[in-house]
Scaffold this active site. Structure first.
Site, PDB file in Angstrom:
ATOM      1  N   TYR A  64      -0.927   7.331   3.188  1.00 22.04           N
ATOM      2  CA  TYR A  64      -0.321   6.514   4.228  1.00 22.04           C
ATOM      3  C   TYR A  64       1.202   6.596   4.092  1.00 22.04           C
ATOM      4  CZ  TYR A  64      -5.124   5.164   4.943  1.00 22.04           C
ATOM      5  OH  TYR A  64      -6.471   5.218   5.198  1.00 22.04           O
ATOM      6  N   HIS A  93       0.846  -1.191   0.000  1.00 25.97           N
ATOM      7  CA  HIS A  93       0.000   0.000   0.000  1.00 25.97           C
ATOM      8  C   HIS A  93       0.887   1.249   0.000  1.00 25.97           C
ATOM      9  CE1 HIS A  93      -3.359   2.516   0.306  1.00 25.97           C
ATOM     10  NE2 HIS A  93      -3.984   2.003   1.359  1.00 25.97           N
ATOM     11  N   ARG A 129     -16.561  -0.647  -3.191  1.00 23.93           N
ATOM     12  CA  ARG A 129     -17.890  -0.362  -2.620  1.00 23.93           C
ATOM     13  C   ARG A 129     -19.027  -1.101  -3.303  1.00 23.93           C
ATOM     14  NH1 ARG A 129     -17.252   5.989  -2.611  1.00 23.93           N
ATOM     15  NH2 ARG A 129     -15.507   5.416  -3.942  1.00 23.93           N
TER      16      ARG A 129
END
Length: 460
Positions: A240, A235, A426
């Site tokens: 992040y 990631h 989603r």
């Protein structure tokens, strides 16, 4: 006399689950391959083969224990959710962002793989995903300065409740880290003492800390291999830790990990090399990045520069030589000042993915590209990975996207796909059977799970 047609179970499991006659989400044998869209054709990446081109992207669920012996370990909840996506035909199902260090979790209730004790729970989830014909994946992550926050439904329930996770709620306010340190480096720019703020001030990582972090990333990858995971994704997106190092907005270090492009990408390159060195050569390695942080037109972006599409293309060209197999193209998340409403821009990331893929093709570089972001419709998913799909997507484009869409078509001559796979998040939460529904809408006769055959959609 021996009984025929025994309902066979998947081997090497401590429980019975029937082996599907044909893997769900794949066209039935005998169908003319020319009638099958690329979206439902298999794709081999190193040794594993995806049964179609639809991947379940990592989705934060904030549903693991925050304390005790099961801290960070996956639960039956993850079998119920991730397992259902596998059952209904997804090719690869990713476990959400999983901390390589305890302080690398986004929230106290996010999963981790920093300890051997977390391996059995991951293996249990991975085994079930694979028993349904899908590949299992894990996204290894460190949240950096966006760590130690509460599950989002806690702050949305009452606006007076901070997003910060305190020590009392399992958080680690004094152990949030980043490339830079101090109160001026909180994600939202608000001091830790400001009740309206939602993030803790980070401590600056030392070079020694960074070396330890790289080792922990490799150790986490080794644990994932021991758990039987098929695919690992790093990631590097959404603000992040790795993204924080990549961006000149959030990385103003003056040592070997800051300043130039080479220095800002150094942590990522070291993580990739460390992981590739400890996982099997046969195992695919993915990387998710924010292809742009949408700060180019902001004052800070003009002052410091920002991570943009050009930076992503430059990075992408390095990845094949480092052993990365697929680049998962997302965007944003590194600063609240970003200048795009991603929820109103349906195809923005797909067009960026197409441009990156095109630049790689120009130099004959072998790197698969994944498109992600608001992919909800059957035709949309089909056109992204289909030869000539860029031209198809241009038809009917409104004026606001026509210019960029035309540019993507020109770069691909209207023939190359815009991406090689689609990653969907989603929509699977809304419709776990989305793969089967897409196939039905496209007129592709795919297998359903054995247990659901009686409720298959009627042929159109």
């Amino acid at each position: 006399m021996a009984q025929k047609d025994i309902n066979k179970g998947v081997p090497n499991l401590p429980y019975f689950t029937p082996q599907h006659v044909v893997s769900p989400g794949t066209p039935f044998p005998g169908i003319n391959p020319e009638e099958v869209p690329t979206l439902f054709k298999p794709l081999k990446i190193r040794d594993p083969t995806l049964r179609n081109r639809i991947i379940v992207a990592p989705m934060c669920q904030y549903s693991t224990a925050s304390s005790g012996p099961d801290t960070g370990a996956l639960t039956d909840y993850h079998i119920a959710t991730l397992g259902h996506y596998a059952l209904k035909g997804s090719a690869l199902v990713f476990t959400e962002a999983t901390g390589v260090q305890a302080n690398g979790r986004i929230s106290p209730n996010c999963p981790g793989i920093w300890d051997d004790a977390q391996i059995p729970a991951l293996k249990r989830v991975s085994d079930f995903i694979k028993s349904q014909g899908a590949l299992s994946g894990i996204q290894l992550a460190h949240a950096g300065r966006k760590a130690s926050t509460a599950a989002p439904w806690l702050s949305s329930r009452d606006k007076k409740i901070s997003m910060r996770a305190t020590t009392a709620s399992g958080g680690w306010p004094k152990d949030v880290v980043g490339p830079m340190g101090g109160e001026e480096w909180t994600w939202d720019g608000k001091p830790s003492t400001d009740p309206a703020g939602g993030f803790w001030a980070p401590k600056q990582l030392s070079e020694r800390d960074i070396k330890e972090l790289v080792r922990d990333w490799a150790s986490a990858a080794e644990r994932a291999v021991r758990a039987g995971v098929d695919v690992i994704e790093i990631h590097g997106a959404h603000g992040y830790l790795i993204h924080q190092f990549l961006s000149p907005v959030t990385n103003q270090r003056t040592d070997g990990y800051g300043g130039s492009f080479e220095n800002r990408t150094r942590l990522l390159v070291e993580v990739i090399r460390a992981i590739r060195a400890v996982i099997p050569e046969s195992m695919p390695l993915f990387l998710r990045i924010s292809s742009t942080e949408w700060l180019e037109e902001t004052d800070m972006g003009k002052k410091y520069g920002s991570w943009d599409v050009k930076s992503s293309i430059r990075l992408a060209k390095l990845l094949p030589g480092l052993g990365v197999d697929l680049l998962d193209v997302s965007s944003g998340g590194n600063h609240p000042g970003q200048k795009i409403n991603m929820f109103d821009s349906k195809d923005y990331q797909t067009r960026i993915a197409a441009s990156i893929r095109s630049e790689l093709k120009k130099e004959n570089l072998n790197l698969l590209i994944g498109a992600v972001g608001l992919i909800t419709e059957a035709e949309q998913a089909r056109d992204i990975v289909e030869e000539g799909g860029a031209a198809a997507k241009l038809n009917g484009a409104d004026d606001s996207i026509a210019h960029e869409a035309k540019a993507a078509v020109q770069m691909t001559q209207g023939q190359e796909p815009m991406a090689d796979v689609v990653l969907v998040a989603r929509q699977f939460m809304r419709e776990p059977e989305w793969v089967l529904k897409v196939a039905w809408k496209l007129g592709v006769d795919v297998a359903w799970p054995n247990q659901f055959l009686r409720v298959r959609f009627p042929k159109l």
